[in-house]
Design a protein around this motif. Sequence first.
Motif, short mmCIF file in Angstrom:
data_model
loop_
_atom_site.label_atom_id
_atom_site.label_comp_id
_atom_site.label_asym_id
_atom_site.label_seq_id
_atom_site.Cartn_x
_atom_site.Cartn_y
_atom_site.Cartn_z
N GLU A 1 59.67 31.54 -35.66
CA GLU A 1 60.95 30.85 -35.83
C GLU A 1 61.27 30.02 -34.59
N LYS A 2 61.10 30.62 -33.41
CA LYS A 2 61.33 29.88 -32.16
C LYS A 2 60.67 30.62 -31.01
N GLN A 3 60.54 29.90 -29.89
CA GLN A 3 59.98 30.47 -28.66
C GLN A 3 61.00 30.26 -27.55
N LEU A 4 61.44 31.35 -26.96
CA LEU A 4 62.47 31.30 -25.92
C LEU A 4 61.88 30.80 -24.61
N LYS A 5 62.72 30.20 -23.80
CA LYS A 5 62.27 29.67 -22.50
C LYS A 5 62.10 30.79 -21.46
N THR A 6 62.84 31.87 -21.62
CA THR A 6 62.69 33.02 -20.72
C THR A 6 62.44 34.27 -21.56
N PHE A 7 61.61 35.16 -21.02
CA PHE A 7 61.26 36.40 -21.69
C PHE A 7 60.70 37.35 -20.63
N PRO A 8 60.60 38.66 -20.92
CA PRO A 8 60.26 39.63 -19.89
C PRO A 8 58.97 39.36 -19.10
N GLU A 9 57.91 38.89 -19.74
CA GLU A 9 56.63 38.73 -19.04
C GLU A 9 56.31 37.27 -18.70
N ILE A 10 57.34 36.43 -18.63
CA ILE A 10 57.13 35.02 -18.26
C ILE A 10 56.51 34.98 -16.86
#
Length: 141
Positions: A98-107
């Motif tokens: 659906e979407k890909q976030l710009k920030t996430f835990p393992e960025i």
Amino acid sequence: MFVKPPRLQIAALCFRPGDGEPEILLVSTRDTGRLILPKGWPETDRPASETALLEAYEEAGVVGAADPRPIGSFRSFKGLADGIRIRTKVLVFKIRFEKQLKTFPEIGERECHWLPLSQAMEKADEPALRRFLRKHRTDLT
């Protein structure tokens, strides 16, 4: 001779429409940079399909919808911090992107690669994963 059964891991097969064929998400491992599916250990307090969604989010920032039943499984090995490799059975759930976030835990710890399915079948670093993708290529709709 007694052989220990493989340990179970849960994987997210994230896919989205592409030009002519679906695109598949492969992520790099933190230690060696191999390209694999987002995956992790089962969580006792949630269904396996939700664990697959959580792995997709933590490792790549992907948000989507998981099929409640696995598409299939393959055998793999998990490298542990002490250098030991253990056999695993990887249960795979389809995740409709659906979407890909710009920030996430393992960025910053992994690289995310969206590849056309035909390229993902070549670039995946696990032979069993490459066979799995070939076998299930018509299931990604």
